[in-house]
Design an enzyme around this catalytic site. Structure first.
Site, PDB file in Angstrom:
ATOM      1  N   TYR A   1      20.369 -73.315  20.512  1.00 16.75           N
ATOM      2  CA  TYR A   1      19.052 -72.706  20.715  1.00 16.75           C
ATOM      3  C   TYR A   1      18.000 -73.808  20.736  1.00 16.75           C
ATOM      4  O   TYR A   1      18.001 -74.672  19.862  1.00 16.75           O
ATOM      5  CB  TYR A   1      18.765 -71.731  19.569  1.00 16.75           C
ATOM      6  CG  TYR A   1      17.418 -71.042  19.638  1.00 16.75           C
ATOM      7  CD1 TYR A   1      17.111 -70.170  20.685  1.00 16.75           C
ATOM      8  CD2 TYR A   1      16.454 -71.246  18.654  1.00 16.75           C
ATOM      9  CE1 TYR A   1      15.876 -69.519  20.739  1.00 16.75           C
ATOM     10  CE2 TYR A   1      15.221 -70.599  18.698  1.00 16.75           C
ATOM     11  CZ  TYR A   1      14.941 -69.740  19.743  1.00 16.75           C
ATOM     12  OH  TYR A   1      13.725 -69.090  19.800  1.00 16.75           O
TER      13      TYR A   1
ATOM     14  N   ASP B   1      18.055 -82.224  19.821  1.00 20.78           N
ATOM     15  CA  ASP B   1      17.130 -81.249  19.246  1.00 20.78           C
ATOM     16  C   ASP B   1      17.404 -81.240  17.744  1.00 20.78           C
ATOM     17  O   ASP B   1      18.363 -80.623  17.272  1.00 20.78           O
ATOM     18  CB  ASP B   1      17.371 -79.871  19.870  1.00 20.78           C
ATOM     19  CG  ASP B   1      16.447 -78.809  19.267  1.00 20.78           C
ATOM     20  OD1 ASP B   1      15.785 -79.102  18.251  1.00 20.78           O
ATOM     21  OD2 ASP B   1      16.416 -77.689  19.807  1.00 20.78           O
TER      22      ASP B   1
ATOM     23  N   LYS C   1      10.253 -77.662  11.646  1.00 21.15           N
ATOM     24  CA  LYS C   1      10.685 -77.216  10.315  1.00 21.15           C
ATOM     25  C   LYS C   1      10.297 -78.169   9.183  1.00 21.15           C
ATOM     26  O   LYS C   1       9.164 -78.149   8.733  1.00 21.15           O
ATOM     27  CB  LYS C   1      12.190 -76.932  10.348  1.00 21.15           C
ATOM     28  CG  LYS C   1      12.512 -75.818  11.394  1.00 21.15           C
ATOM     29  CD  LYS C   1      13.904 -75.278  11.245  1.00 21.15           C
ATOM     30  CE  LYS C   1      14.321 -74.392  12.404  1.00 21.15           C
ATOM     31  NZ  LYS C   1      14.082 -72.979  12.227  1.00 21.15           N
TER      32      LYS C   1
HETATM   33  C1  LIG Z   1      17.511 -76.312  16.982  1.00 15.32           C
HETATM   34  C2  LIG Z   1      16.264 -75.524  17.183  1.00 15.32           C
HETATM   35  N1  LIG Z   1      15.442 -75.826  18.192  1.00 15.32           N
HETATM   36  C3  LIG Z   1      14.292 -75.166  18.411  1.00 15.32           C
HETATM   37  C4  LIG Z   1      13.930 -74.131  17.609  1.00 15.32           C
HETATM   38  C5  LIG Z   1      12.646 -73.400  17.848  1.00 15.32           C
HETATM   39  O1  LIG Z   1      11.746 -73.708  16.834  1.00 15.32           O
HETATM   40  P1  LIG Z   1      10.537 -72.701  16.477  1.00 15.32           P
HETATM   41  O2  LIG Z   1      11.153 -71.473  15.913  1.00 15.32           O
HETATM   42  O3  LIG Z   1       9.716 -73.486  15.495  1.00 15.32           O
HETATM   43  O4  LIG Z   1       9.803 -72.447  17.750  1.00 15.32           O
HETATM   44  C6  LIG Z   1      14.750 -73.753  16.539  1.00 15.32           C
HETATM   45  C7  LIG Z   1      14.399 -72.623  15.676  1.00 15.32           C
HETATM   46  O5  LIG Z   1      15.125 -72.178  14.849  1.00 15.32           O
HETATM   47  C8  LIG Z   1      15.947 -74.479  16.325  1.00 15.32           C
HETATM   48  O6  LIG Z   1      16.774 -74.157  15.335  1.00 15.32           O
END
Ligand SMILES: Cc1ncc(COP(=O)(O)O)c(C=O)c1O
Length: 432
Positions: A149, A244, A272
């Site tokens: 994700y 990511d 986060k």
């Molecule tokens: C690996 C990863 N990338 C991107 C995101 C998206 O982040 P946000 O929820 O702060 O938009 C998340 C959210 O859980 C994530 O786990």
């Protein structure tokens, strides 16, 4: 005998009202407990490793507001730094020294990051990094992995089809085919599939983006050689490698998964932990690539609240706390005790299960495994997970409400918390 009847009258009232006010009653889908059944509890406050709901029930928390709370919720030093920052105002919309401080901390910590841009969420960071990947390489296609994700931007909302690898089709109504037609997908941990995509799309692939340790298909670590292989393939094809690390950054190690595994990507997204519980995202990487971002370069990206002083303050204080000696040893020790214990309890009570952990991230699948990718993860008994989740909740343990989410521990979790959690798991699993 554990008392399994908890009163949730107020939670139910509030959540029922919420459903008339907000789609599904929530501000983000997974919170609605759709994949585990039953109603969510409504939080009143959080502190350390604990949550209290509006009916005054207390829970040991393994969600940690989906990752940021690595020092424990509402850490007193973070709260007092925020109090001081509040006195100076809530938003500047102009440069502040706090941005320099956090930027330097991120650059010092994360091997790939020579320059960084702050945004407000992980989604924003991933959207921006994709534009940058395409601009730098002058190519449009990207490779992502099934089950990874990268936020909810159109181009990432792609479900991989069956087979080795497939062209992306939109995952959600409202996402035009054109938005995902350049998103190629491959199974996680499958280097051959990635190789084939590079062969079939010579000189067209801008880069590969992945969670270096997957947390969004349950917890799935990379197989030996997978990250190295991606580094080699991207070099060979003139494509960028993007980690990511929104979830893994400052969690798998202080320098993220790239430090832990010794593989340096070209670009990295974060979020986060670096916001210490306030809304933050960031992306960064090689200076030559980052210099393309406006106003240094032509790639546009902006944000009213980006670099927000409260968020910067919470991030700085959180990273300072993480720099203390022994932090990651403690996170590893406590998480290992939990992850090994859960697996042992599941096996002793006769359930097919597999799971593992790295540092402060862990997972347990209700399948004998092994789980190398999302297809493997989907073999889990999700009905059983739903019953396990509910049983744990009733015993004061708050787990992520989906089989396909990783669990998070923090510096605030004690040995007693873990022991209580394992005793609850034994009780629940014995009755399933
Ligand atoms: C690996 C990863 N990338 C991107 C995101 C998206 O982040 P946000 O929820 O702060 O938009 C998340 C959210 O859980 C994530 O786990």
């Amino acid at each position: 005998m554990v008392n399994t009847t908890i009163k949730t009258t107020k939670s139910q009232e509030i959540f029922t009202a919420a459903q008339n006010l907000m789609p599904g009653g929530v501000s983000s889908p997974v919170r609605a407990f759709k994949s585990v059944g039953g109603q969510p509890i409504v939080f009143d406050r959080v502190n350390g490793a604990y949550i209290w709901d509006v009916d005054c029930n207390k829970y040991i928390d393994y969600v940690g507001t989906w990752g940021p709370a690595i020092c424990g919720h509402a850490h007193p030093e973070v709260i007092s730094a925020l109090h001081a920052a509040l006195e100076k105002g809530t938003s500047f919309g102009a440069p502040s020294v706090l941005e320099n401080v956090l930027a330097e901390m991120v650059i010092d910590a994360v091997p790939s990051i020579e320059m960084v841009r702050f945004v407000n969420s992980g989604t924003e960071a991933c959207m921006a990094v994709l534009r940058l990947m395409r601009a730098f390489t002058n190519r449009e296609k990207i490779i992502k992995f099934e089950g990874c994700y990268h936020g909810h931007a159109d181009m990432f909302l792609v479900k991989a089809g069956s087979g080795v690898a497939t062209l992306g089709l939109p995952d959600s109504p409202g996402v035009p085919k054109s938005a995902t037609s350049s998103t190629l997908t491959a199974p996680y941990n499958d280097l051959e599939a990635v190789k084939a995509l590079f062969e079939e799309n010579r000189d067209q692939i801008a880069g590969v983006i992945l969670e270096p340790v997957v947390g969004n298909a349950g917890f799935i670590p990379p197989d030996a050689g997978f990250l190295e292989g991606l580094r080699e393939l991207t070099h060979e094809h003139g494509a960028l490698l993007v980690f990511d690390e929104v979830m893994t950054g400052f969690r798998i190690a202080y320098g993220g998964a790239q430090e832990k595994f010794g593989i340096t990507p070209d670009l990295t997204t974060m979020g986060k932990v670096i916001g210490g519980g306030l809304p933050v995202g960031a992306y960064g990487g090689r200076r030559d690539i980052m210099s393309m971002i406006a106003p240094a370069g032509p790639v546009y990206q902006a944000g009213t609240l980006s670099g927000n002083p409260l968020a910067m303050t919470a991030g700085i204080k959180t990273l300072e706390l993480l720099q203390k000696p022994g932090t990651y040893e403690q996170l590893e020790r406590i998480t290992k005790k939990l992850a090994d214990g859960l697996l042992k309890v599941a096996q002793e009570t006769g359930h097919a299960a597999c799971g593992s952990h790295i540092s402060a991230m862990f997972g347990l699948f209700f399948t004998s495994g092994p789980v190398h990718n999302y297809e493997d993860a989907k073999k889990s008994d999700t009905t059983k997970f739903g019953r396990f989740h509910r049983g744990m909740l009733e015993r004061g343990i708050y787990l992520a409400p989906s089989q396909f989410e990783a669990g998070f521990t923090s510096l605030a979790h004690t040995d007693e918390d873990i022991e209580q959690t394992l005793a609850a798991a034994k009780d629940v699993l014995s009755s399933l």
